[in-house]
Scaffold this motif. Structure first.
Motif, PDB file in Angstrom:
ATOM      1  N   UNK A   1       9.494  32.949  35.412  1.00  0.00           N
ATOM      2  CA  UNK A   1       8.872  31.717  34.886  1.00  0.00           C
ATOM      3  C   UNK A   1       9.803  30.518  34.891  1.00  0.00           C
ATOM      4  N   UNK A   2      11.058  30.697  34.457  1.00  0.00           N
ATOM      5  CA  UNK A   2      11.968  29.561  34.404  1.00  0.00           C
ATOM      6  C   UNK A   2      12.407  29.126  35.797  1.00  0.00           C
ATOM      7  N   UNK A   3      12.510  30.070  36.729  1.00  0.00           N
ATOM      8  CA  UNK A   3      12.865  29.715  38.105  1.00  0.00           C
ATOM      9  C   UNK A   3      11.746  28.891  38.739  1.00  0.00           C
ATOM     10  N   UNK A   4      10.509  29.296  38.505  1.00  0.00           N
ATOM     11  CA  UNK A   4       9.365  28.539  39.037  1.00  0.00           C
ATOM     12  C   UNK A   4       9.318  27.142  38.426  1.00  0.00           C
ATOM     13  N   UNK A   5       9.531  27.058  37.115  1.00  0.00           N
ATOM     14  CA  UNK A   5       9.519  25.757  36.439  1.00  0.00           C
ATOM     15  C   UNK A   5      10.620  24.859  36.969  1.00  0.00           C
ATOM     16  N   UNK A   6      11.799  25.419  37.165  1.00  0.00           N
ATOM     17  CA  UNK A   6      12.916  24.642  37.701  1.00  0.00           C
ATOM     18  C   UNK A   6      12.623  24.166  39.115  1.00  0.00           C
ATOM     19  N   UNK A   7      12.069  25.045  39.935  1.00  0.00           N
ATOM     20  CA  UNK A   7      11.750  24.678  41.318  1.00  0.00           C
ATOM     21  C   UNK A   7      10.720  23.552  41.365  1.00  0.00           C
ATOM     22  N   UNK A   8       9.693  23.634  40.519  1.00  0.00           N
ATOM     23  CA  UNK A   8       8.677  22.589  40.486  1.00  0.00           C
ATOM     24  C   UNK A   8       9.270  21.249  40.067  1.00  0.00           C
ATOM     25  N   UNK A   9      10.136  21.277  39.065  1.00  0.00           N
ATOM     26  CA  UNK A   9      10.760  20.040  38.605  1.00  0.00           C
ATOM     27  C   UNK A   9      11.664  19.434  39.663  1.00  0.00           C
ATOM     28  N   UNK A  10      12.352  20.268  40.433  1.00  0.00           N
ATOM     29  CA  UNK A  10      13.200  19.750  41.511  1.00  0.00           C
ATOM     30  C   UNK A  10      12.355  19.152  42.631  1.00  0.00           C
ATOM     31  N   UNK A  11      11.213  19.773  42.907  1.00  0.00           N
ATOM     32  CA  UNK A  11      10.311  19.212  43.919  1.00  0.00           C
ATOM     33  C   UNK A  11       9.832  17.835  43.486  1.00  0.00           C
ATOM     34  N   UNK A  12       9.412  17.719  42.223  1.00  0.00           N
ATOM     35  CA  UNK A  12       8.970  16.419  41.708  1.00  0.00           C
ATOM     36  C   UNK A  12      10.105  15.402  41.735  1.00  0.00           C
ATOM     37  N   UNK A  13      11.314  15.878  41.446  1.00  0.00           N
ATOM     38  CA  UNK A  13      12.467  14.975  41.413  1.00  0.00           C
ATOM     39  C   UNK A  13      12.688  14.295  42.752  1.00  0.00           C
ATOM     40  N   UNK A  14      12.596  15.063  43.832  1.00  0.00           N
ATOM     41  CA  UNK A  14      12.894  14.516  45.152  1.00  0.00           C
ATOM     42  C   UNK A  14      11.649  14.002  45.878  1.00  0.00           C
ATOM     43  N   UNK A  15      10.477  14.242  45.296  1.00  0.00           N
ATOM     44  CA  UNK A  15       9.246  13.789  45.952  1.00  0.00           C
ATOM     45  C   UNK A  15       8.941  12.323  45.673  1.00  0.00           C
ATOM     46  N   UNK A  16       9.415  11.814  44.538  1.00  0.00           N
ATOM     47  CA  UNK A  16       9.162  10.417  44.181  1.00  0.00           C
ATOM     48  C   UNK A  16      10.426   9.597  44.379  1.00  0.00           C
ATOM     49  N   UNK A  17      10.298   8.509  45.100  1.00  0.00           N
ATOM     50  CA  UNK A  17      11.458   7.696  45.440  1.00  0.00           C
ATOM     51  C   UNK A  17      12.020   6.931  44.251  1.00  0.00           C
ATOM     52  N   UNK A  18      11.204   6.691  43.215  1.00  0.00           N
ATOM     53  CA  UNK A  18      11.672   5.892  42.081  1.00  0.00           C
ATOM     54  C   UNK A  18      12.287   6.733  40.970  1.00  0.00           C
ATOM     55  N   UNK A  19      12.486   8.026  41.215  1.00  0.00           N
ATOM     56  CA  UNK A  19      13.123   8.901  40.231  1.00  0.00           C
ATOM     57  C   UNK A  19      14.621   8.973  40.514  1.00  0.00           C
ATOM     58  N   UNK A  20      15.416   8.812  39.475  1.00  0.00           N
ATOM     59  CA  UNK A  20      16.874   8.900  39.614  1.00  0.00           C
ATOM     60  C   UNK A  20      17.267  10.384  39.679  1.00  0.00           C
ATOM     61  N   UNK A  21      17.236  10.931  40.896  1.00  0.00           N
ATOM     62  CA  UNK A  21      17.526  12.355  41.043  1.00  0.00           C
ATOM     63  C   UNK A  21      18.949  12.697  40.613  1.00  0.00           C
ATOM     64  N   UNK A  22      19.846  11.738  40.715  1.00  0.00           N
ATOM     65  CA  UNK A  22      21.230  11.992  40.318  1.00  0.00           C
ATOM     66  C   UNK A  22      21.330  12.376  38.846  1.00  0.00           C
ATOM     67  N   UNK A  23      20.538  11.701  38.005  1.00  0.00           N
ATOM     68  CA  UNK A  23      20.555  12.015  36.576  1.00  0.00           C
ATOM     69  C   UNK A  23      20.013  13.417  36.320  1.00  0.00           C
ATOM     70  N   UNK A  24      18.977  13.799  37.052  1.00  0.00           N
ATOM     71  CA  UNK A  24      18.406  15.134  36.881  1.00  0.00           C
ATOM     72  C   UNK A  24      19.411  16.217  37.266  1.00  0.00           C
ATOM     73  N   UNK A  25      20.039  16.049  38.414  1.00  0.00           N
ATOM     74  CA  UNK A  25      20.991  17.060  38.886  1.00  0.00           C
ATOM     75  C   UNK A  25      22.227  17.094  37.994  1.00  0.00           C
TER      76      UNK A  25
END
Length: 298
Positions: free
Chosen positions: A225-249
């Motif tokens: 469950x946590x691996x799937x949740x993490x993967x989904x959040x990473x996909x969302x992070x890099x899918x939108x150009x206006x998200x500061x992916x650096x802060x997430x990582x």
């Protein structure tokens, strides 16, 4: 034949892979009390505490009267194991309400900005972390503008923060949250455009997500469950150009590192290892900020 899921005897809705070493009842992170060998349930821990002053328990275990029940990370058990999570939620919501009523002034003053060159942007040329406004690294993590942004972050904070605080204890959980927030800001400061403003608690939330994965692995929980949740959040992070992916990582890396040091610290030197982990992570964050500041100021 499939194995039946084992659930905490005090919280039947929570699956667990850990049992009390005295009575063998299954217990979840919130109910775990660290013992010299394994973990005890609250009842057994209380009984051992009561018998420590004079008599002996049925298993022959004696504990000093000063010994207090502890969480899996060595934190003190609290009457409200979600207090810090509630306070962080309240601060974020309060700041959001003030932002709504105060226009963009608070955003201009508190957002994560590396350096603003002279322009008509509304920011003074000397604003930014590079010019000494280091507080922006933390204040930006309590800022939100859009309703969906704060709603998503606060729901995530409650879902992830409440069980983590119960498992780690208040002080350790607060250290995890703040360091994750700073880690996200530091990596954003290092890699993002220096004039790009960023804000939000997402870095801290990703830190809690990484910590949840570490804790579940430590307790031998099902990691899917946590691996799937993490993967989904990473996909969302890099899918939108206006998200500061650096802060997430950045938040994810820091939260994972801090949580690992907390839950895997040897019992004999637990406080020292945990404090050392937090200090080491903070020094890395500080070094990152100093390096980027030197690059920007020349």
């Amino acid at each position: 034949m499939e194995d039946q899921a084992v659930c905490c005897y005090r919280h039947p809705e929570r699956e667990t892979g850990v049992s009390c070493t005295r009575c063998d009842r299954p217990i979840c992170p919130e109910c775990m009390v660290s013992a010299s060998v394994g973990f005890h349930c609250p009842e057994c821990a209380g009984g051992a505490h009561a018998s420590g002053g004079g008599g002996s328990s049925g298993s022959g275990l004696r504990r000093p009267a000063s010994t207090q029940p502890r969480t899996i990370a060595g934190g003190s058990l609290a009457s409200d194991p979600r207090l810090i999570t509630k306070i962080l939620l309240a601060i974020n919501v309060l700041v959001w309400v003030v932002v709504l009523s105060n226009g963009n002034q608070m955003i201009n003053d508190w957002a994560m900005v590396g350096e603003w060159p002279p322009s008509d942007s509304g920011f003074a040329p000397v604003q930014g972390v590079a010019e000494g406004e280091w507080y922006r690294l933390l204040t930006a993590t309590f800022l939100h503008e859009e309703a969906f942004h704060i709603a998503f972050n606060m729901l995530s904070l409650w879902w992830l923060g409440a069980p983590l605080e119960a498992a780690l204890g208040r002080v350790r959980f607060l250290a995890l949250y703040l360091l994750s927030a700073l880690g996200g800001s530091a990596l954003s400061y290092l890699l993002a455009d220096a004039s790009q403003a960023s804000l939000g608690a997402s870095g801290a939330i990703f830190g809690l997500l990484g910590a949840t994965a570490v804790l579940m692995r430590r307790l031998n929980y099902d990691m899917r469950p946590v691996v799937i949740l993490l993967a989904l959040n990473l996909v969302f992070t890099f899918a939108w150009s206006d998200i500061a992916w650096q802060a997430h990582i950045g938040g994810l890396i820091v939260g994972t590192a801090v949580a690992y040091g907390m839950v895997h610290a040897p019992r004999e030197r637990r406080d020292l290892v945990q404090a050392g982990t937090c200090v080491a992570v903070f020094l890395v964050i500080l070094g990152t900020v100093l390096l980027r500041t030197a690059q920007l100021t020349g």
